[in-house]
Motif scaffolding. Structure first.
Motif, PDB file in Angstrom:
ATOM      1  N   SER A   1      11.956  38.328 -22.727  1.00 15.07           N
ATOM      2  CA  SER A   1      11.194  36.889 -23.343  1.00 15.07           C
ATOM      3  C   SER A   1      10.445  36.450 -21.534  1.00 15.07           C
ATOM      4  O   SER A   1       9.500  35.760 -22.059  1.00 15.07           O
ATOM      5  N   GLY A   2      10.270  37.420 -20.767  1.00 20.17           N
ATOM      6  CA  GLY A   2       9.121  36.595 -19.705  1.00 20.17           C
ATOM      7  C   GLY A   2       8.249  37.190 -19.821  1.00 20.17           C
ATOM      8  O   GLY A   2       6.995  36.786 -19.747  1.00 20.17           O
ATOM      9  N   GLU A   3       7.806  38.354 -19.625  1.00 20.02           N
ATOM     10  CA  GLU A   3       6.627  39.177 -20.595  1.00 20.02           C
ATOM     11  C   GLU A   3       6.032  38.641 -21.931  1.00 20.02           C
ATOM     12  O   GLU A   3       4.602  37.776 -21.542  1.00 20.02           O
ATOM     13  N   LEU A   4       7.056  37.734 -22.688  1.00 20.14           N
ATOM     14  CA  LEU A   4       6.807  36.748 -23.765  1.00 20.14           C
ATOM     15  C   LEU A   4       6.130  35.414 -23.321  1.00 20.14           C
ATOM     16  O   LEU A   4       4.307  35.511 -23.325  1.00 20.14           O
ATOM     17  N   THR A   5       7.365  34.684 -22.605  1.00 14.43           N
ATOM     18  CA  THR A   5       6.430  33.463 -22.541  1.00 14.43           C
ATOM     19  C   THR A   5       5.225  33.092 -21.103  1.00 14.43           C
ATOM     20  O   THR A   5       4.767  32.122 -21.660  1.00 14.43           O
ATOM     21  N   SER A   6       5.048  34.249 -20.786  1.00 12.93           N
ATOM     22  CA  SER A   6       4.455  34.070 -19.149  1.00 12.93           C
ATOM     23  C   SER A   6       2.660  34.910 -19.702  1.00 12.93           C
ATOM     24  O   SER A   6       2.007  34.706 -18.911  1.00 12.93           O
ATOM     25  N   ASP A   7       2.603  35.297 -21.100  1.00 16.77           N
ATOM     26  CA  ASP A   7       1.717  35.374 -20.996  1.00 16.77           C
ATOM     27  C   ASP A   7       0.189  34.661 -22.219  1.00 16.77           C
ATOM     28  O   ASP A   7       1.233  33.756 -22.661  1.00 16.77           O
ATOM     29  N   PRO A   8      -0.768  34.476 -21.021  1.00 23.93           N
ATOM     30  CA  PRO A   8      -1.377  33.139 -21.622  1.00 23.93           C
ATOM     31  C   PRO A   8      -1.957  33.342 -22.713  1.00 23.93           C
ATOM     32  O   PRO A   8      -2.499  32.481 -23.308  1.00 23.93           O
ATOM     33  N   ARG A   9      -2.121  34.883 -23.382  1.00 21.58           N
ATOM     34  CA  ARG A   9      -2.506  34.219 -24.725  1.00 21.58           C
ATOM     35  C   ARG A   9      -1.073  33.925 -25.894  1.00 21.58           C
ATOM     36  O   ARG A   9      -1.529  33.800 -26.609  1.00 21.58           O
ATOM     37  N   THR A  10      -0.208  33.784 -25.437  1.00 20.41           N
ATOM     38  CA  THR A  10       1.347  33.462 -26.572  1.00 20.41           C
ATOM     39  C   THR A  10       1.348  31.193 -26.308  1.00 20.41           C
ATOM     40  O   THR A  10       1.170  31.164 -25.524  1.00 20.41           O
ATOM     41  N   SER A  11       1.283  31.712 -28.172  1.00 15.99           N
ATOM     42  CA  SER A  11       1.904  30.208 -28.366  1.00 15.99           C
ATOM     43  C   SER A  11       2.772  30.057 -28.968  1.00 15.99           C
ATOM     44  O   SER A  11       3.061  30.772 -30.048  1.00 15.99           O
ATOM     45  N   LEU A  12       4.583  29.675 -29.127  1.00 17.40           N
ATOM     46  CA  LEU A  12       5.376  29.973 -29.813  1.00 17.40           C
ATOM     47  C   LEU A  12       5.076  28.172 -29.910  1.00 17.40           C
ATOM     48  O   LEU A  12       5.499  27.067 -29.269  1.00 17.40           O
ATOM     49  N   VAL A  13       5.716  27.936 -31.739  1.00 19.01           N
ATOM     50  CA  VAL A  13       5.404  27.082 -32.459  1.00 19.01           C
ATOM     51  C   VAL A  13       6.458  26.624 -32.964  1.00 19.01           C
ATOM     52  O   VAL A  13       6.856  27.276 -34.192  1.00 19.01           O
ATOM     53  N   LEU A  14       7.053  25.265 -32.720  1.00 20.68           N
ATOM     54  CA  LEU A  14       8.188  25.998 -34.230  1.00 20.68           C
ATOM     55  C   LEU A  14       7.280  24.598 -35.615  1.00 20.68           C
ATOM     56  O   LEU A  14       6.979  23.578 -35.493  1.00 20.68           O
ATOM     57  N   ASP A  15       7.331  25.244 -37.005  1.00 23.26           N
ATOM     58  CA  ASP A  15       7.369  24.739 -38.026  1.00 23.26           C
ATOM     59  C   ASP A  15       7.894  25.678 -38.665  1.00 23.26           C
ATOM     60  O   ASP A  15       8.511  26.910 -38.532  1.00 23.26           O
TER      61      ASP A  15
ATOM     62  N   THR B   1      11.312  28.398 -37.127  1.00 23.73           N
ATOM     63  CA  THR B   1      11.197  27.278 -37.410  1.00 23.73           C
ATOM     64  C   THR B   1      12.533  26.861 -37.711  1.00 23.73           C
ATOM     65  O   THR B   1      13.691  25.529 -37.638  1.00 23.73           O
ATOM     66  N   MET B   2      13.630  27.930 -36.614  1.00 19.18           N
ATOM     67  CA  MET B   2      14.782  27.601 -35.457  1.00 19.18           C
ATOM     68  C   MET B   2      14.542  26.980 -33.612  1.00 19.18           C
ATOM     69  O   MET B   2      13.951  27.495 -33.397  1.00 19.18           O
ATOM     70  N   PRO B   3      15.193  25.567 -33.373  1.00 20.87           N
ATOM     71  CA  PRO B   3      14.228  25.444 -32.357  1.00 20.87           C
ATOM     72  C   PRO B   3      15.366  27.157 -31.282  1.00 20.87           C
ATOM     73  O   PRO B   3      14.543  26.660 -30.357  1.00 20.87           O
ATOM     74  N   ALA B   4      16.274  26.892 -31.464  1.00 27.30           N
ATOM     75  CA  ALA B   4      16.910  27.297 -30.377  1.00 27.30           C
ATOM     76  C   ALA B   4      16.418  28.641 -30.522  1.00 27.30           C
ATOM     77  O   ALA B   4      16.373  28.874 -28.388  1.00 27.30           O
ATOM     78  N   VAL B   5      16.070  29.598 -31.308  1.00 29.50           N
ATOM     79  CA  VAL B   5      15.433  31.522 -30.861  1.00 29.50           C
ATOM     80  C   VAL B   5      14.286  30.267 -30.243  1.00 29.50           C
ATOM     81  O   VAL B   5      13.725  31.653 -29.054  1.00 29.50           O
ATOM     82  N   ILE B   6      13.112  29.879 -29.936  1.00 29.01           N
ATOM     83  CA  ILE B   6      12.296  29.267 -29.086  1.00 29.01           C
ATOM     84  C   ILE B   6      12.929  29.091 -27.913  1.00 29.01           C
ATOM     85  O   ILE B   6      12.656  29.399 -26.625  1.00 29.01           O
ATOM     86  N   ASP B   7      14.289  28.263 -27.819  1.00 23.90           N
ATOM     87  CA  ASP B   7      14.762  28.136 -26.703  1.00 23.90           C
ATOM     88  C   ASP B   7      15.010  29.133 -26.010  1.00 23.90           C
ATOM     89  O   ASP B   7      15.051  28.735 -24.588  1.00 23.90           O
ATOM     90  N   TRP B   8      15.826  30.266 -26.668  1.00 24.28           N
ATOM     91  CA  TRP B   8      16.413  30.890 -25.741  1.00 24.28           C
ATOM     92  C   TRP B   8      14.507  31.810 -24.913  1.00 24.28           C
ATOM     93  O   TRP B   8      15.834  32.035 -23.995  1.00 24.28           O
ATOM     94  N   HIS B   9      14.293  31.714 -25.732  1.00 26.61           N
ATOM     95  CA  HIS B   9      12.821  33.179 -25.210  1.00 26.61           C
ATOM     96  C   HIS B   9      12.465  31.605 -23.869  1.00 26.61           C
ATOM     97  O   HIS B   9      12.074  32.443 -22.789  1.00 26.61           O
TER      98      HIS B   9
END
Length: 234
Positions: free
Chosen positions: A114-128, A98-106
């Motif tokens: 962060s790099g491993e998480l966001t570069s994996d094509p299986r990952t979707s980060l959703v602000l909600d 729910t916090m935009p800042a947390v998604i922004d950090w990654h």
């Protein structure tokens, strides 16, 4: 106790208080530590990640099948999400925060995973709002999940925000279960010891709920600390 100097990497106001990400090096331990505070309250530290990782490991151990669809409630420092991705059966993972800042950090690569998480094509980060999503009746466009892993509140009794409390009731857990496949799994991290009253509520909705106590060395106190991971199937 010696206070180690820290570097403030980010600070942003939120509806629940000021959110701060900071980094410090503990010379005695020889490690770099990332910490998150909400107001004056410590939310998480990269010094203690065992239970967050076990949330994914224990939850997915009960999941059945391949190409698993996983929903993670709460991104934080990313250790639950990374542990989930390391299960080769996971085909897609959605992480709601729910916090935009947390998604922004990654997305800016500020945290160790962060790099491993966001570069994996299986990952979707959703602000909600995870809790609002769980209250909604899923429609034909909403995926049903093989596993829902939740790490947001301190425990079922100690929430970051009062609006979260309804999830830990029979009605709230029933609403969450609608987002799971028939063989789906719900797993929950807690900072408190096993709560037998909450276990009884879980048993009204899920099959064979279990509370796993996760012990880990605490270099700050020199002793052993513990968290709880609840796991239950539909």
């Amino acid at each position: 106790m010696r206070i180690h100097p820290f570097e403030e990497l980010d600070w942003q106001p939120t509806a629940m208080g000021d959110l701060t990400l900071r980094r410090r090096t503990d010379a005695a331990l020889g490690v770099e530590i990332f910490e998150v505070k909400l107001g004056e309250e410590f939310l998480m530290s990269s010094l203690f990640t065992v239970a967050e990782e076990q949330l994914a490991t224990l939850g997915l151990a009960v999941a059945v099948g391949d190409r698993l669809k996983v929903l993670v409630g709460g991104l934080g420092l990313g250790y639950t999400a990374i542990a989930a991705l390391r299960d080769a059966r996971v085909g897609a993972m959605t992480v709601i925060d729910t916090m935009p800042a947390v998604i922004d950090w990654h997305e800016r690569g500020l945290l160790p995973v962060s790099g491993e998480l966001t570069s994996d094509p299986r990952t979707s980060l959703v602000l909600d709002d995870f809790f609002a999503v769980m209250r909604r009746e899923p429609d034909a466009t909403d995926p049903l999940y093989d596993a829902i892993l939740l790490d947001v509140d301190h425990s079922p009794r100690h929430q970051l925000d009062p609006s979260h409390a309804d999830l830990y009731t029979e009605a709230g857990l029933s609403a969450l279960s609608r987002h799971l496949k028939p063989s789906g799994v719900f797993a929950l991290w807690s900072d408190d010891p096993p709560d037998h009253e909450f276990m009884a509520v879980m048993a009204l909705v899920f099959a064979e709920p279990a509370a796993h106590v996760i012990d880990f060395d605490n270099p700050v106190t020199g002793g052993v600390s513990s968290n709880t991971v609840y796991v239950a199937g539909t």
